[in-house]
Design a protein around this motif. Structure first.
Motif, PDB file in Angstrom:
ATOM      1  N   THR A  76     100.569 -57.981 -10.594  1.00 34.96           N
ATOM      2  CA  THR A  76      99.242 -58.597 -10.693  1.00 34.96           C
ATOM      3  C   THR A  76      98.900 -59.407  -9.448  1.00 34.96           C
ATOM      4  N   GLN A  77      99.704 -59.244  -8.398  1.00 33.76           N
ATOM      5  CA  GLN A  77      99.476 -59.927  -7.125  1.00 33.76           C
ATOM      6  C   GLN A  77      99.396 -61.446  -7.266  1.00 33.76           C
ATOM      7  N   GLU A  78     100.074 -61.980  -8.272  1.00 33.59           N
ATOM      8  CA  GLU A  78     100.155 -63.434  -8.418  1.00 33.59           C
ATOM      9  C   GLU A  78     101.133 -64.025  -7.413  1.00 33.59           C
ATOM     10  N   LEU A  79     102.098 -63.238  -7.001  1.00 34.04           N
ATOM     11  CA  LEU A  79     103.067 -63.653  -5.992  1.00 34.04           C
ATOM     12  C   LEU A  79     103.218 -62.537  -4.960  1.00 34.04           C
ATOM     13  N   ALA A  80     103.612 -62.925  -3.758  1.00 31.82           N
ATOM     14  CA  ALA A  80     103.856 -61.958  -2.692  1.00 31.82           C
ATOM     15  C   ALA A  80     105.347 -61.618  -2.643  1.00 31.82           C
ATOM     16  N   PRO A  81     105.704 -60.434  -2.139  1.00 27.23           N
ATOM     17  CA  PRO A  81     107.119 -60.039  -2.093  1.00 27.23           C
ATOM     18  C   PRO A  81     108.012 -61.054  -1.384  1.00 27.23           C
ATOM     19  N   ASP A 192      96.973 -56.130 -18.050  1.00 23.69           N
ATOM     20  CA  ASP A 192      96.081 -57.018 -17.296  1.00 23.69           C
ATOM     21  C   ASP A 192      95.726 -56.415 -15.942  1.00 23.69           C
ATOM     22  N   ARG A 193      96.665 -55.749 -15.308  1.00 23.04           N
ATOM     23  CA  ARG A 193      96.409 -55.136 -13.996  1.00 23.04           C
ATOM     24  C   ARG A 193      95.349 -54.028 -14.115  1.00 23.04           C
ATOM     25  N   GLN A 361      98.834 -61.897 -16.992  1.00 22.07           N
ATOM     26  CA  GLN A 361      98.480 -62.615 -15.768  1.00 22.07           C
ATOM     27  C   GLN A 361      98.209 -64.080 -16.062  1.00 22.07           C
ATOM     28  N   GLY A 362      99.024 -64.964 -15.477  1.00 26.72           N
ATOM     29  CA  GLY A 362      98.852 -66.397 -15.642  1.00 26.72           C
ATOM     30  C   GLY A 362      99.308 -66.943 -16.977  1.00 26.72           C
ATOM     31  N   GLU A 363      99.851 -66.104 -17.847  1.00 26.11           N
ATOM     32  CA  GLU A 363     100.253 -66.544 -19.175  1.00 26.11           C
ATOM     33  C   GLU A 363     101.734 -66.275 -19.415  1.00 26.11           C
ATOM     34  N   ALA A 364     102.335 -67.099 -20.264  1.00 22.53           N
ATOM     35  CA  ALA A 364     103.759 -66.938 -20.571  1.00 22.53           C
ATOM     36  C   ALA A 364     104.066 -67.661 -21.869  1.00 22.53           C
ATOM     37  N   VAL A 365     105.285 -67.452 -22.354  1.00 25.85           N
ATOM     38  CA  VAL A 365     105.798 -68.220 -23.475  1.00 25.85           C
ATOM     39  C   VAL A 365     107.098 -68.864 -23.021  1.00 25.85           C
ATOM     40  N   LEU A 400     106.191 -73.476  -1.834  1.00 23.85           N
ATOM     41  CA  LEU A 400     105.309 -74.521  -2.342  1.00 23.85           C
ATOM     42  C   LEU A 400     104.122 -74.733  -1.410  1.00 23.85           C
ATOM     43  N   LYS A 401     104.361 -74.745  -0.104  1.00 20.23           N
ATOM     44  CA  LYS A 401     103.262 -74.904   0.840  1.00 20.23           C
ATOM     45  C   LYS A 401     102.252 -73.766   0.696  1.00 20.23           C
ATOM     46  N   HIS A 402     102.762 -72.565   0.463  1.00 19.03           N
ATOM     47  CA  HIS A 402     101.875 -71.423   0.274  1.00 19.03           C
ATOM     48  C   HIS A 402     101.032 -71.596  -0.981  1.00 19.03           C
ATOM     49  N   TRP A 403     101.649 -72.037  -2.078  1.00 20.25           N
ATOM     50  CA  TRP A 403     100.919 -72.239  -3.328  1.00 20.25           C
ATOM     51  C   TRP A 403      99.859 -73.343  -3.181  1.00 20.25           C
ATOM     52  N   LEU A 404     100.166 -74.361  -2.396  1.00 21.72           N
ATOM     53  CA  LEU A 404      99.233 -75.472  -2.213  1.00 21.72           C
ATOM     54  C   LEU A 404      98.190 -75.203  -1.137  1.00 21.72           C
ATOM     55  N   GLY A 405      98.306 -74.042  -0.496  1.00 19.39           N
ATOM     56  CA  GLY A 405      97.352 -73.692   0.549  1.00 19.39           C
ATOM     57  C   GLY A 405      97.560 -74.445   1.843  1.00 19.39           C
TER      58      GLY A 405
END
Length: 408
Positions: A76-81, A192-193, A361-365, A400-405
């Motif tokens: 779902t392209q939520e993360l990069a390789p 979702d994809r 996508q974006g969801e979990a348990v 973390l820096k990537h996630w925070l932009g």
């Protein structure tokens, strides 16, 4: 649930007293760079004092570590390789760990030699074997021809290419064989994809999804599958896998599910011991180990992760999961240093804190400590918990820096 470090305390570097009779560095060879092997190597490196005469060699044929619980986020392209599969050389470049990118052909326990496919053999004083598991050999040979696995970064890349080939279709029919954790996570992510274009079917020969998981987690997964319109067939034995779909028995009738894409997630087995000098396996194909994770007849050899029947309170053995291997790596590092320094070893204590699954996508348990968090909050909790367990501080900071932009 996220793995946690073992309860055994870290080795005291100041207590490290190698024998003055040893004329060369102590050779520690670690076979396998997954959660058990890599985290054992990193723990050893952290706990060694400066100038400590120990040489750590990590043998791993792949060039990248795979944080397997987060592979699904690639779909779902939520993360990069690069976030979940950093290169070993990047992870180890500021350490004294020697990376040997090769396959192990044979382990000679008597001579203490590891034979490699391409490079010269390695001798060891202490050996750690953590080669993990592999997909269970299929009962239907055709399943290998017509289905895709999903256990490695290579599998994720192969699936991504296949999804690209199907971009022109107005409807994409997907069949996922196996309703364990991997099958359920794949079904939700692919639904979702693909969105409205997707028709996802989940087939399992057993009578319930996520059979080994708590009922609360099963119910959350069932709701997520129903929300996405995933068709679920339980007590459905697959009889044939063909190029255009899967044939299975269900409620006394034979059914055929048409498919443009089929994924096979039906179980794993421990990897075989390299060579003929294998310890006697358990009924599950794992190595029998002591509570310290040593082989009974070879005190300088440790086996951990999926290959070992590791002890666990209240269970016959620890589960074959990343959580268990993650905990075992530092525990073995502690015991190797204890052996070298002639100090008592500590038993490995597996601490199961719960379970986590992505459900789209974006969801979990996330279930543990009597709580069960689902939806977006569950997705955030799972992502954060796994971020804390990425292999090195430098890689965690970069992610973390990537996630925070922030600028890398």
């Amino acid at each position: 649930m996220p793995p946690t470090p073992p309860t055994a305390g870290p080795a005291d570097p100041a207590a490290f007293r190698p024998s003055p009779a040893v004329p060369r560095p102590v050779q520690v060879c670690i076979v396998g760079g997954g959660f058990g092997g890599l985290y054992c190597a990193l723990a050893l490196h952290r706990r060694l004092g400066k100038g400590t005469p120990v040489r750590i060699t990590l043998v791993e044929p792949r060039d990248r570590f795979s944080f397997t619980p987060l592979l699904y986020e690639l779909l779902t392209q939520e993360l990069a390789p690069w976030e979940i599969a950093p290169a070993y050389r990047d992870l180890l470049k500021h350490t004294a760990i020697h990376l040997c990118q090769d396959w192990v052909e044979r382990i000679d326990l008597g001579q203490q030699i590891v034979t490699l496919r391409h490079g010269p053999p390695l001798t060891y004083d202490y050996l750690v074997v953590a080669m993990g598991s592999q997909l269970r050999p299929p009962s239907l040979p055709s399943s290998q021809t017509h289905t895709l696995p999903f256990t490695t970064l290579h599998d994720a890349e192969q699936l991504e290419r296949r999804l690209g080939d199907l971009d022109s279709l107005s409807q994409v029919r997907v069949v996922v064989a196996g309703a364990g954790a991997s099958g359920v996570e794949l079904a939700c992510k692919l639904s979702d994809r693909l969105g409205a274009r997707g028709q996802v079917t989940l087939v399992d020969r057993r009578g319930e999804i996520l059979r080994s998981y708590p009922s609360r987690l099963q119910r959350a997964a069932a709701r997520a599958l129903a929300k996405r319109g995933v068709e679920v067939y339980l007590n459905a034995a697959i009889e044939a896998v063909e190029a255009n779909g899967v044939t299975f028995g269900y409620e006394g009738k034979t059914r055929h599910a048409q498919a443009d894409l089929m994924l096979w997630t039906v179980g794993t087995v421990p990897r075989s011991w390299p060579g003929n000098d294998a310890p006697k396996p358990t009924l599950m194909g794992q190595c029998q180990v002591l509570s310290t994770l040593q082989l009974p007849d070879h005190s300088n050899v440790f086996v951990l992760g999926d290959m070992a029947a590791m002890p666990a309170p209240g269970r016959d053995r620890a589960p074959a999961t990343a959580q268990a291997a993650y905990q075992a790596g530092p525990a073995v590092a502690h015991n190797i240093l204890a052996l070298i320094a002639h100090r008592p070893l500590k038993p490995f204590v597996y601490n199961h804190l719960g379970d986590m699954l992505t459900l789209g996508q974006g969801e979990a348990v996330v279930c543990g400590f009597g709580l069960c968090i689902t939806g977006r909050l569950g997705g955030f909790s799972r992502r954060w918990a796994y971020w804390l367990r990425l292999p090195t501080a430098a890689h965690r900071w970069r992610v973390l820096k990537h996630w925070l932009g922030l600028k890398a």
